[in-house]
Design a protein around this motif. Structure first.
Motif, PDB file in Angstrom:
ATOM      1  N   PRO A 269       0.803  -1.231   0.000  1.00  9.74           N
ATOM      2  CA  PRO A 269       0.000   0.000   0.000  1.00  9.74           C
ATOM      3  C   PRO A 269       0.834   1.279   0.000  1.00  9.74           C
ATOM      4  N   ARG A 270       2.000   1.237   0.620  1.00 14.09           N
ATOM      5  CA  ARG A 270       2.856   2.418   0.706  1.00 14.09           C
ATOM      6  C   ARG A 270       4.289   2.031   0.331  1.00 14.09           C
ATOM      7  N   ARG A 271       5.133   3.024   0.171  1.00 13.80           N
ATOM      8  CA  ARG A 271       6.516   2.750  -0.196  1.00 13.80           C
ATOM      9  C   ARG A 271       7.437   3.801   0.417  1.00 13.80           C
ATOM     10  N   LEU A 272       8.625   3.370   0.835  1.00 14.99           N
ATOM     11  CA  LEU A 272       9.616   4.283   1.394  1.00 14.99           C
ATOM     12  C   LEU A 272      10.419   4.921   0.266  1.00 14.99           C
ATOM     13  N   ALA A 273      10.700   6.215   0.396  1.00 10.17           N
ATOM     14  CA  ALA A 273      11.506   6.939  -0.582  1.00 10.17           C
ATOM     15  C   ALA A 273      12.561   7.755   0.153  1.00 10.17           C
ATOM     16  N   ALA A 274      13.690   7.992  -0.521  1.00  9.91           N
ATOM     17  CA  ALA A 274      14.726   8.883  -0.009  1.00  9.91           C
ATOM     18  C   ALA A 274      14.554  10.246  -0.656  1.00  9.91           C
ATOM     19  N   LEU A 275      14.644  11.299   0.136  1.00  3.18           N
ATOM     20  CA  LEU A 275      14.455  12.654  -0.364  1.00  3.18           C
ATOM     21  C   LEU A 275      15.707  13.490  -0.133  1.00  3.18           C
ATOM     22  N   HIS A 276      16.081  14.273  -1.124  1.00  6.18           N
ATOM     23  CA  HIS A 276      17.089  15.313  -0.973  1.00  6.18           C
ATOM     24  C   HIS A 276      16.344  16.642  -0.914  1.00  6.18           C
ATOM     25  N   LEU A 318       5.407   7.077   1.452  1.00  4.12           N
ATOM     26  CA  LEU A 318       4.503   7.655   0.467  1.00  4.12           C
ATOM     27  C   LEU A 318       3.437   6.645   0.060  1.00  4.12           C
ATOM     28  N   SER A 319       2.338   7.146  -0.433  1.00  9.18           N
ATOM     29  CA  SER A 319       1.342   6.282  -1.045  1.00  9.18           C
ATOM     30  C   SER A 319       1.961   5.565  -2.235  1.00  9.18           C
ATOM     31  N   ARG A 320       1.550   4.320  -2.446  1.00  5.94           N
ATOM     32  CA  ARG A 320       2.055   3.573  -3.603  1.00  5.94           C
ATOM     33  C   ARG A 320       1.792   4.330  -4.896  1.00  5.94           C
ATOM     34  N   ARG A 321       0.736   5.094  -4.950  1.00  2.00           N
ATOM     35  CA  ARG A 321       0.359   5.796  -6.178  1.00  2.00           C
ATOM     36  C   ARG A 321       1.040   7.158  -6.313  1.00  2.00           C
ATOM     37  N   ALA A 322       1.856   7.552  -5.342  1.00  2.00           N
ATOM     38  CA  ALA A 322       2.560   8.828  -5.448  1.00  2.00           C
ATOM     39  C   ALA A 322       3.456   8.825  -6.677  1.00  2.00           C
ATOM     40  N   PRO A 323       3.421   9.882  -7.492  1.00  2.00           N
ATOM     41  CA  PRO A 323       4.242   9.913  -8.702  1.00  2.00           C
ATOM     42  C   PRO A 323       5.730   9.859  -8.386  1.00  2.00           C
ATOM     43  N   ILE A 324       6.496   9.303  -9.318  1.00  2.00           N
ATOM     44  CA  ILE A 324       7.953   9.296  -9.196  1.00  2.00           C
ATOM     45  C   ILE A 324       8.463  10.602  -9.787  1.00  2.00           C
ATOM     46  N   GLY A 325       9.051  11.426  -8.964  1.00  2.00           N
ATOM     47  CA  GLY A 325       9.502  12.740  -9.410  1.00  2.00           C
ATOM     48  C   GLY A 325       9.628  13.667  -8.228  1.00  2.00           C
ATOM     49  N   ASP A 326       9.771  14.953  -8.506  1.00  2.00           N
ATOM     50  CA  ASP A 326       9.966  15.936  -7.450  1.00  2.00           C
ATOM     51  C   ASP A 326       8.702  16.093  -6.613  1.00  2.00           C
ATOM     52  N   LEU A 327       8.922  16.354  -5.330  1.00  2.00           N
ATOM     53  CA  LEU A 327       7.844  16.503  -4.358  1.00  2.00           C
ATOM     54  C   LEU A 327       8.020  17.814  -3.615  1.00  2.00           C
ATOM     55  N   VAL A 328       7.050  18.114  -2.761  1.00  2.00           N
ATOM     56  CA  VAL A 328       7.126  19.287  -1.896  1.00  2.00           C
ATOM     57  C   VAL A 328       6.825  18.856  -0.467  1.00  2.00           C
ATOM     58  N   VAL A 329       7.698  19.260   0.460  1.00  2.00           N
ATOM     59  CA  VAL A 329       7.468  19.029   1.884  1.00  2.00           C
ATOM     60  C   VAL A 329       6.946  20.328   2.479  1.00  2.00           C
ATOM     61  N   PRO A 345       9.853   0.254  -5.077  1.00  2.00           N
ATOM     62  CA  PRO A 345       9.012   0.566  -6.230  1.00  2.00           C
ATOM     63  C   PRO A 345       7.538   0.296  -5.934  1.00  2.00           C
ATOM     64  N   ALA A 346       6.677   0.960  -6.661  1.00  2.00           N
ATOM     65  CA  ALA A 346       5.234   0.788  -6.462  1.00  2.00           C
ATOM     66  C   ALA A 346       4.788  -0.646  -6.732  1.00  2.00           C
ATOM     67  N   ASP A 347       5.494  -1.351  -7.635  1.00  2.00           N
ATOM     68  CA  ASP A 347       5.119  -2.732  -7.956  1.00  2.00           C
ATOM     69  C   ASP A 347       6.042  -3.740  -7.268  1.00  2.00           C
ATOM     70  N   ALA A 348       6.619  -3.353  -6.141  1.00  2.00           N
ATOM     71  CA  ALA A 348       7.571  -4.213  -5.445  1.00  2.00           C
ATOM     72  C   ALA A 348       6.993  -5.606  -5.232  1.00  2.00           C
ATOM     73  N   GLY A 349       7.738  -6.619  -5.634  1.00  2.00           N
ATOM     74  CA  GLY A 349       7.300  -7.997  -5.477  1.00  2.00           C
ATOM     75  C   GLY A 349       6.637  -8.546  -6.719  1.00  2.00           C
ATOM     76  N   ALA A 350       5.787  -7.764  -7.369  1.00  2.00           N
ATOM     77  CA  ALA A 350       5.025  -8.275  -8.510  1.00  2.00           C
ATOM     78  C   ALA A 350       5.906  -8.550  -9.717  1.00  2.00           C
ATOM     79  N   THR A 351       6.932  -7.703  -9.929  1.00  2.00           N
ATOM     80  CA  THR A 351       7.791  -7.870 -11.099  1.00  2.00           C
ATOM     81  C   THR A 351       9.179  -8.352 -10.730  1.00  2.00           C
ATOM     82  N   ALA A 352       9.428  -8.530  -9.432  1.00  2.00           N
ATOM     83  CA  ALA A 352      10.754  -8.966  -9.010  1.00  2.00           C
ATOM     84  C   ALA A 352      10.947 -10.449  -9.299  1.00  2.00           C
TER      85      ALA A 352
END
Length: 376
Positions: A269-276, A318-329, A345-352
């Motif tokens: 349902p959610r995914r961890l991301a690293a932010l700069h 983040l939500s799994r559906r959050a776009p891949i790209g720049d964000l705002v905090v 990745p949003a499809d983690a496990g399904a395509t691995a």
């Protein structure tokens, strides 16, 4: 408080030492293996008894039944729906198993273990008399810390964080050529109060680092913690914790059906991301600050740090559906630009290319009372 808290220039809150006067310099030296950090935010739990390893193996996510003296790993306690309830580093010395837990979770974890003992020949004790120091292996302080480590049964108690590489039975969702944890050779030495005081007195000021330095290295390595990355909804898949704390081919344990289902079918349902983060503002946002894409809130920060090379960095769930790209905090009414690096990745496990678990439909012929309503 140990002797570390009495050193000149220390900035602390009780046992929590933020820094010793220069957080950036301390961080560089900690990364080089030339300094160690007192870890007042962790607590030790000792599990003793002849059945300790087989018992822990049966009720947690990790295969620890054959853990050899001196060997390190990590485990999670999951609820029946597969959500993370507790987490701990694991080290066995042949007579006791030593769990390293975040202090906010230690009493609850020890209480849960005690309730799960039933007739198991094991004891559970919170060892508040022990202190911990962390460091990067291979540097100048490694031998000093190891020599000071508590060794009640002849094996120095030094935990090697398994996050540096994929553990046996684990799987990495992060699709990167080189994981940032490759150089994160994190070690934690367990010390008696006396040896901690002696170590503090023997070290030069340059060999000390605070929790700000330790946390910055952890965030840069994408390493999840119970204190920061776990909430009431957390699945181990969402923070790539299967990498080090879940054995995918071991037997049944509470929450295993959800672990298998999400791993096999993908799409956590959610995914961890690293932010700069944009570093133009001198004030860092706090953990919990919401993350937006346009007007849509898509998640929140879990950990924030200033890295000595990368500048302001963070982990965000983040939500799994959050776009891949720049964000705002958004923090205190101010929008902070953030560039995103995908960890899970949003499809983690399904395509691995992963082994498909076959235990999803298996159930024991009679329920095990220790599972306390567990799904297996």
């Amino acid at each position: 408080m140990t002797g570390f808290g009495q050193i000149d220039g220390v900035v602390s809150d009780g046992d929590l030492i933020s820094h010793f006067g220069d957080a950036f310099r301390e961080q560089r030296r900690l990364a080089d293996g030339a300094a160690l950090a007192p870890l007042g935010d962790r607590t030790v739990i000792e599990v003793a008894g002849p059945e300790r390893l087989s018992w822990l193996d049966s009720i947690t996510s990790q295969a620890v039944g054959r853990l050899a003296p001196g060997e390190s790993t990590e485990l999670l306690v999951l609820d029946p729906q597969g959500r993370v309830e507790h987490a701990a580093g694991v080290l066995d010395d042949g007579a006791s198993t030593w769990l390293i837990a975040d202090s906010g979770d230690a009493e609850a974890l020890a209480g849960w273990l005690t309730r799960m003992k039933f007739r198991t020949q094991a004891t559970v004790d919170v060892r508040s008399d022990l202190a911990l120091v962390g460091y990067i292996d291979g540097g100048a302080v490694a031998s000093t810390a190891s020599a000071a480590a508590y060794a009640p049964h002849g094996v120095p108690l030094v935990w090697a964080d398994p996050w540096q590489r994929i553990s046996a039975g684990g799987h990495q969702y992060a699709q990167v050529a080189e994981h940032p944890a490759a150089d994160f050779a994190w070690r934690v030495a367990l010390l008696t109060t006396e040896s901690a005081d002696a170590l503090a007195a023997s070290l030069d000021h340059d060999a000390l680092a605070g929790l700000l330095a330790a946390e910055a290295l952890r965030v840069a390595a994408w390493r999840p913690r119970w204190t920061t990355e776990v909430d009431e909804r957390s699945l181990p898949h969402e923070s790539d914790w299967i990498r080090s704390a879940v054995h995918l081919s071991k037997g049944c344990y509470r929450g295993q059906e959800t672990v298998a289902k999400v791993h096999n079918l993908g799409h956590p349902p959610r995914r961890l991301a690293a932010l700069h983060l944009d570093g133009s503002d001198a004030v860092l946002p706090e953990p919990g600050a919401p993350v937006f894409v346009g007007d849509d809130e898509v998640g929140h920060l879990t950990s924030v740090a200033r890295h000595h090379e990368d500048g302001p960095i963070a982990l965000a769930i983040l939500s799994r559906r959050a776009p891949i790209g720049d964000l705002v905090v958004r923090a205190d009414g101010i929008d902070i630009a953030a560039s995103q690096q995908v960890i899970v990745p949003a499809d983690a496990g399904a395509t691995a290319d992963v082994p498909r678990l076959t235990r999803l439909s298996r159930r024991p012929s009679a329920p095990d009372p220790r599972d306390s309503g567990a799904e297996v």
